[in-house]
Design an enzyme around this catalytic site. Sequence first.
Site, PDB file in Angstrom:
ATOM      1  N   GLU A 191       0.809  -1.355  -0.182  1.00  0.00           N
ATOM      2  CA  GLU A 191       0.131  -0.097   0.118  1.00  0.00           C
ATOM      3  C   GLU A 191       0.833   1.205   0.119  1.00  0.00           C
ATOM      4  OE1 GLU A 191      -2.400  -0.017   3.251  1.00  0.00           O
ATOM      5  OE2 GLU A 191      -3.052  -2.223   3.397  1.00  0.00           O
TER       6      GLU A 191
ATOM      7  N   LYS B 276       2.117   4.504   1.436  1.00  0.00           N
ATOM      8  CA  LYS B 276       2.270   5.144   2.876  1.00  0.00           C
ATOM      9  C   LYS B 276       2.103   6.757   2.717  1.00  0.00           C
ATOM     10  CE  LYS B 276       5.361   5.525   7.008  1.00  0.00           C
ATOM     11  NZ  LYS B 276       5.067   6.655   7.396  1.00  0.00           N
TER      12      LYS B 276
ATOM     13  N   ARG C  76      -1.686   9.497  10.828  1.00  0.00           N
ATOM     14  CA  ARG C  76      -2.494   8.189  11.105  1.00  0.00           C
ATOM     15  C   ARG C  76      -3.524   8.553  12.154  1.00  0.00           C
ATOM     16  NH1 ARG C  76      -0.241   2.874  12.093  1.00  0.00           N
ATOM     17  NH2 ARG C  76      -2.026   1.411  12.383  1.00  0.00           N
TER      18      ARG C  76
ATOM     19  N   ARG D 232      -2.723   8.532  16.595  1.00  0.00           N
ATOM     20  CA  ARG D 232      -1.977   7.273  16.702  1.00  0.00           C
ATOM     21  C   ARG D 232      -1.875   6.796  18.039  1.00  0.00           C
ATOM     22  NH1 ARG D 232       3.558   6.555  14.124  1.00  0.00           N
ATOM     23  NH2 ARG D 232       3.972   5.220  15.918  1.00  0.00           N
TER      24      ARG D 232
ATOM     25  N   GLU E  32      -5.825   6.864   7.200  1.00  0.00           N
ATOM     26  CA  GLU E  32      -4.526   8.303   7.203  1.00  0.00           C
ATOM     27  C   GLU E  32      -5.542   9.343   6.857  1.00  0.00           C
ATOM     28  OE1 GLU E  32      -0.281   9.279   7.229  1.00  0.00           O
ATOM     29  OE2 GLU E  32      -1.533   7.315   7.499  1.00  0.00           O
TER      30      GLU E  32
ATOM     31  N   LYS F 292       7.518  -0.912   6.806  1.00  0.00           N
ATOM     32  CA  LYS F 292       7.351   0.617   6.134  1.00  0.00           C
ATOM     33  C   LYS F 292       8.686   0.700   5.293  1.00  0.00           C
ATOM     34  CE  LYS F 292       8.758   3.107  10.409  1.00  0.00           C
ATOM     35  NZ  LYS F 292       8.675   3.997  11.321  1.00  0.00           N
TER      36      LYS F 292
END
Length: 568
Positions: free
Chosen positions: A247, A249, A254, A269, A294, A417
């Site tokens: 996906e 980033k 977040r 987050r 996001e 990530k």
Amino acid sequence: MRAFAELLDRLSLTGSRNAKLVLLRDYLRSTPDPDRGWALASLTGDLTFAAAKPAMIRKAVEARVDPVLFGWSYDYVGDLAETVALIWPADPDHRANREPELGEVVEALRTAGRGQVAGLLEGWLDALEPKARWALLKLMTGGLRVGLSARLARTAAAMMRPDAVSEPPDPEGGEATIALDPVGASDIEEVWHALTPPYGDLFAWLEGHGERPDANAPGRFRPVMLAVALDETADFAKLEPADYAAEWKWDGIRVQAVREAGVARLYSRTGDEISGAFADVMAGLSFEGAVDGELVVWRDGAVAPFGELQQRLNRKTVDAKMMAAYPAAILAYDLLAEAGEDLRALTLRERRARLEALAAGHAGERLHLSPIVPYADWSELAALRADPPVGAAAEGLMLKRWDSPYVAGRPKGPWFKWKRDPHVIDAVLMYAQRGHGKRSSFYSDYTFGVWTQDEAGAAALTPVGKAYFGFTDEELKQLDKFVRDHTVERFGPVRSVRAGRDFGLVLEIAFEGLNRSTRHKSGVAMRFPRVSRIRWDKPAREANTLDDVMDLLDALESGGGRVGTPKG
């Protein structure tokens, strides 16, 4: 106050994460209520005093100490609480019968009006020793700076449980590890939203003589699952492309959007509620459950640059004009609960199918599905990362195992990530300022600039950013010495450093992005700048120009600073 002061002092001087956890755990176990609860609240950022202001502290000390002497001392020490704690001259006519307890101080500050705080402050400072004065002032201003995050403080509280134990030190001399029941810290994260300081019910539960606080209240925050940084050399050899979904980033923040039983909340987050700043987003959501995603500014079917989202961050409320100018939305990439059902134990593949169905049936512009990035092998994915079709809207890629459940924390293996390489420029050091805490004796905050022309056409430096990390402790000593040896002017705590075409220190600055800014003379603001290298070898005249920086900004904007996302 004495035990709390000792805790803060030891935490500030301890670098080891595990040692900090043990220090706080032992303090919480040995300290009675309500002091331990107020200490935990101060460390998690849940304790503030509206009537206590730094200016009040300055006024109090300047009434007893020569203001010029205090100014010089503050400039040298670099920390207000530490300076006042050391320089405060106790009133010889005031003899306190005892030192105030932490709970006594907190209760007084919570109920005192602004006109009463000054008198309380002076009395406490007279009664306390320097270390306790320092702790008191840190408590009042909220700037503890002891290297302990709110999540780590909650983890230490979880370690009070009987099933949380410390493993013995590594016989090879390594650091001891904390073996914690995997759900221990997560349990506290789940119930934290329902707790209020000084957390008597939490401690009763942790010590085994009370019931668990309600973890099933609607609208609750679910502790987030985090990714580890991908090591291309080591990790790709062990991973199978078919096992992982890719996906984007996204370059936003977040969030977790929760709508349950009539309760609607938006969390960061870390579990901080930010619903007030994004009331328009929450009003535009119609699902029943908890979505992980996001938060971005979304305009004309496109993701706007992060700088536009920044206009709405760190605000308790936002007016209608700002909402219209910067319309926000959520790019959803996970579904944690739906219609009262907890989905976190399901695989990512199963959760993704449920999320796609939810997004397909959702009306409006406040919720969009974050797309899966198709790829055949790692080399193809590397090419997409280097030149993404979504441009600057994404700061890299995420890799998530299709069979992974949603587990709180940062487990190694399920999620990775893979951020894009940062942008880099060469800039010249212009100004330096002392740091805080353990850096208060060093000039560690650096303002840097790039070349442009003044009104007469001569070369001049224009500030474009400020950096205070990215260098080692040894490099900090070298930078501090350079600042002291080449100071040309002083402006309070700031030193102007010699910088010209023929002499100056070049810093290689890495940063994540650029935004246009009317608040900065250069017209540009950097995102997450840090010192990546000290270019002792490079002449100052060879540093970058402001034209270079603006060309990069133009390229970022034209190459995808605002891009659309595919449907599905």
